[in-house]
Design an enzyme around this catalytic site. Structure first.
Site, mmCIF file in Angstrom:
data_model
loop_
_atom_site.group_PDB
_atom_site.id
_atom_site.type_symbol
_atom_site.label_atom_id
_atom_site.label_comp_id
_atom_site.label_asym_id
_atom_site.label_seq_id
_atom_site.Cartn_x
_atom_site.Cartn_y
_atom_site.Cartn_z
ATOM 1 N N GLU A 37 6.398 -84.328 -12.989
ATOM 2 C CA GLU A 37 7.173 -83.100 -12.803
ATOM 3 C C GLU A 37 8.648 -83.433 -12.654
ATOM 4 O OE1 GLU A 37 5.538 -80.350 -9.970
ATOM 5 O OE2 GLU A 37 7.383 -79.180 -9.826
ATOM 6 N N ASP A 66 -1.808 -75.685 -5.931
ATOM 7 C CA ASP A 66 -1.394 -75.307 -4.579
ATOM 8 C C ASP A 66 -0.210 -74.341 -4.665
ATOM 9 O OD1 ASP A 66 0.341 -77.256 -5.523
ATOM 10 O OD2 ASP A 66 0.718 -78.101 -3.534
ATOM 11 N N SER A 67 0.335 -74.170 -5.897
ATOM 12 C CA SER A 67 1.359 -73.150 -6.133
ATOM 13 C C SER A 67 0.801 -71.744 -5.920
ATOM 14 C CB SER A 67 1.927 -73.291 -7.548
ATOM 15 O OG SER A 67 0.892 -73.279 -8.509
ATOM 16 N N ASP A 72 -5.937 -78.546 -7.266
ATOM 17 C CA ASP A 72 -4.912 -79.254 -6.498
ATOM 18 C C ASP A 72 -5.406 -79.474 -5.072
ATOM 19 O OD1 ASP A 72 -2.507 -80.135 -7.546
ATOM 20 O OD2 ASP A 72 -1.473 -78.211 -7.314
ATOM 21 N N GLU A 92 -0.701 -85.283 -5.201
ATOM 22 C CA GLU A 92 0.673 -85.742 -5.329
ATOM 23 C C GLU A 92 0.822 -87.103 -4.664
ATOM 24 O OE1 GLU A 92 3.425 -82.796 -3.884
ATOM 25 O OE2 GLU A 92 2.559 -81.209 -5.123
ATOM 26 N N LYS A 139 -6.386 -82.953 -8.364
ATOM 27 C CA LYS A 139 -5.054 -83.519 -8.572
ATOM 28 C C LYS A 139 -4.423 -83.722 -7.203
ATOM 29 C CE LYS A 139 -1.563 -80.952 -10.441
ATOM 30 N NZ LYS A 139 -0.563 -80.922 -9.339
HETATM 31 N N1 LIG Z 1 6.199 -70.186 -9.658
HETATM 32 C C1 LIG Z 1 6.206 -71.519 -9.517
HETATM 33 N N2 LIG Z 1 6.539 -72.296 -10.553
HETATM 34 C C2 LIG Z 1 6.520 -73.650 -10.440
HETATM 35 O O1 LIG Z 1 6.818 -74.339 -11.433
HETATM 36 C C3 LIG Z 1 6.151 -74.220 -9.190
HETATM 37 C C4 LIG Z 1 5.805 -73.363 -8.126
HETATM 38 N N3 LIG Z 1 5.861 -72.013 -8.325
HETATM 39 N N4 LIG Z 1 5.456 -73.823 -6.899
HETATM 40 C C5 LIG Z 1 5.243 -75.235 -6.705
HETATM 41 C C6 LIG Z 1 6.161 -76.017 -7.536
HETATM 42 C C7 LIG Z 1 7.608 -75.902 -7.161
HETATM 43 N N5 LIG Z 1 8.252 -76.122 -8.429
HETATM 44 C C8 LIG Z 1 9.595 -75.984 -8.686
HETATM 45 C C9 LIG Z 1 10.250 -74.833 -8.324
HETATM 46 C C10 LIG Z 1 11.600 -74.673 -8.573
HETATM 47 C C11 LIG Z 1 12.311 -75.676 -9.194
HETATM 48 C C12 LIG Z 1 13.772 -75.484 -9.435
HETATM 49 O O2 LIG Z 1 14.359 -74.545 -8.948
HETATM 50 N N6 LIG Z 1 14.420 -76.359 -10.218
HETATM 51 C C13 LIG Z 1 15.823 -76.189 -10.587
HETATM 52 C C14 LIG Z 1 16.663 -77.286 -10.048
HETATM 53 C C15 LIG Z 1 16.502 -78.615 -10.741
HETATM 54 C C16 LIG Z 1 17.579 -79.637 -10.346
HETATM 55 O O3 LIG Z 1 18.666 -79.227 -10.045
HETATM 56 O O4 LIG Z 1 17.295 -80.837 -10.368
HETATM 57 C C17 LIG Z 1 15.910 -76.037 -12.109
HETATM 58 O O5 LIG Z 1 16.870 -75.433 -12.572
HETATM 59 O O6 LIG Z 1 14.999 -76.494 -12.805
HETATM 60 C C18 LIG Z 1 11.639 -76.818 -9.563
HETATM 61 C C19 LIG Z 1 10.288 -76.968 -9.320
HETATM 62 C C20 LIG Z 1 7.294 -76.317 -9.450
HETATM 63 N N7 LIG Z 1 6.147 -75.612 -8.960
HETATM 64 C C1 LIG Z 2 3.228 -77.002 -11.249
HETATM 65 C C2 LIG Z 2 1.884 -77.636 -11.266
HETATM 66 C C3 LIG Z 2 1.910 -78.988 -11.866
HETATM 67 C C4 LIG Z 2 1.271 -77.682 -9.886
HETATM 68 O O1 LIG Z 2 1.046 -78.699 -9.300
HETATM 69 C C5 LIG Z 2 0.952 -76.405 -9.245
HETATM 70 O O2 LIG Z 2 0.998 -75.346 -9.908
HETATM 71 O O3 LIG Z 2 0.624 -76.420 -8.060
HETATM 72 MG MG LIG Z 3 0.671 -78.376 -7.238
#
Ligand SMILES: Nc1nc(=O)c2c([nH]1)NC[C@@H]1CN(c3ccc(C(=O)N[C@@H](CCC(=O)O)C(=O)O)cc3)CN21
Ligand SMILES: CC(C)C(=O)C(=O)O
Ligand SMILES: [Mg+2]
Length: 288
Positions: A206, A69-70, A108, A140, A138
């Site tokens: 995740e 779904d990303s 997803d 959530e 998949k």
């Molecule tokens: N391009 C992309 N990559 C992804 O991994 C992803 C998506 N899109 N879209 C759906 C979700 C959203 N996701 C994400 C996106 C950003 C962070 C993030 O900014 N994390 C920070 C903060 C973590 C914290 O402080 O606890 C990091 O630095 O990892 C995490 C998961 C994972 N998935």
């Molecule tokens: C980041 C993965 C696990 C996902 O669910 C997605 O790409 O939507």
């Molecule tokens: Mg997803």
């Protein structure tokens, strides 16, 4: 065991000859992912949303392709995964399943397409297999979704559960945050066990502390997949535009960038435009 090919060579009666196996020969199936866990091997999963990425990753031996779904924020230009719909994901799923010969195709379920009832989840999941050509879905959610998982599995659709940070619930979780720290670790393990008991063939985690993810993997018979969950899960997954450096901007900590496609494509586009403006493309070799 007797088979049509054993014994003396005889012309096979019409309709009893060997069935062509090209479509499924060599296809990764759930038992291969289970074998990986049982034998202590890891497998690789990437998102894919269209033909060439699917072909390239399939040929590279990536075992599982996820139509995530990303796609919402990596294909459709949204900020988050919340707005994407089943009708937007199905054509992408179909493109990937047509293009990959060996990989296991996982779809997803987007936000809003399975939460209402087990019946809604079954209906949506069946569409991804019938119309999208997926092999599994998949979704959530933790132990609260065990009954939903059970219903979908009973309908004949394998389910991978997704726990820990679940982006579709970002507003309930209070943002993009690591899940399962401290006392929450116990709940994460219980969620994973409940989902396994409900029939999930794998559990994805995740943004979970590495030691907690290791405990979850040890507590389950089925394989686990991690993203930001350390190296003890059976498989790993990344969004391909992150992994290949196509997406600009700040990457999450869990991303490792293996290429710089954004620079490569930008350079190609600038050189092409310069050639067009300068009259050096097309050359005589490109003309009739
Ligand atoms: N391009 C992309 N990559 C992804 O991994 C992803 C998506 N899109 N879209 C759906 C979700 C959203 N996701 C994400 C996106 C950003 C962070 C993030 O900014 N994390 C920070 C903060 C973590 C914290 O402080 O606890 C990091 O630095 O990892 C995490 C998961 C994972 N998935
Ligand atoms: C980041 C993965 C696990 C996902 O669910 C997605 O790409 O939507
Ligand atoms: Mg997803």
């Amino acid at each position: 065991m007797t088979s049509p090919t054993s014994g003396a060579e005889q012309p096979a009666p019409y309709g009893t000859g060997p069935v062509p196996q090209a479509k499924t020969a060599g296809r990764i199936r759930i038992h291969h992912l289970q074998q990986a866990k049982d034998e202590g091997r890891r497998f690789a999963m990437l998102t894919a949303y269209e033909q060439y990425a699917a072909e390239i990753f399939d040929e590279a031996g990536i075992e599982v392709l996820l139509i995530g779904d990303s796609a919402s924020n990596n294909v459709y230009g949204n900020e988050t995964s919340l707005p994407v719909t089943v009708d937007e994901l199905l054509p992408l799923c179909r493109a990937v399943s047509r293009s990959a010969k060996r990989a296991f195709i996982l779809a997803d379920l987007p936000f809003g397409s399975y939460e209402v009832s087990a019946a809604q989840a079954v209906e949506t999941s069946v569409r991804f297999l019938k119309e999208g050509g997926a092999h599994a879905v998949k979704m959530e959610g933790g132990a609260f979704y065990a009954d939903t998982v059970r219903a979908v599995v009973q309908a004949g659709v394998p389910v991978m559960a997704h726990i820990g940070f679940t982006p579709q619930s970002e507003h309930s979780l209070g943002g993009y945050r690591v899940q399962g720290r401290g006392d929450d670790a116990r709940r994460l393990i219980e969620d994973a066990k409940a989902l396994e008991a409900a029939g999930a063939f794998a559990v994805l985690m995740e943004m979970v502390p590495a030691d907690v993810a290791a405990s979850v993997d040890a507590a389950l018979r089925v394989p686990t997949v991690g993203i930001g969950a350390g190296s003890s899960t059976t498989g790993q997954v990344l969004v391909w535009q992150d992994m290949a450096g196509l997406r600009g901007g700040k990457m999450a900590r869990f991303v490792k960038q293996y290429a710089d496609l954004r620079t490569i494509l930008g350079t190609a586009a600038r050189e092409y435009a310069a050639d067009v403006r300068g009259g050096t493309f097309p050359g005589s070799e490109h003309s009739f």
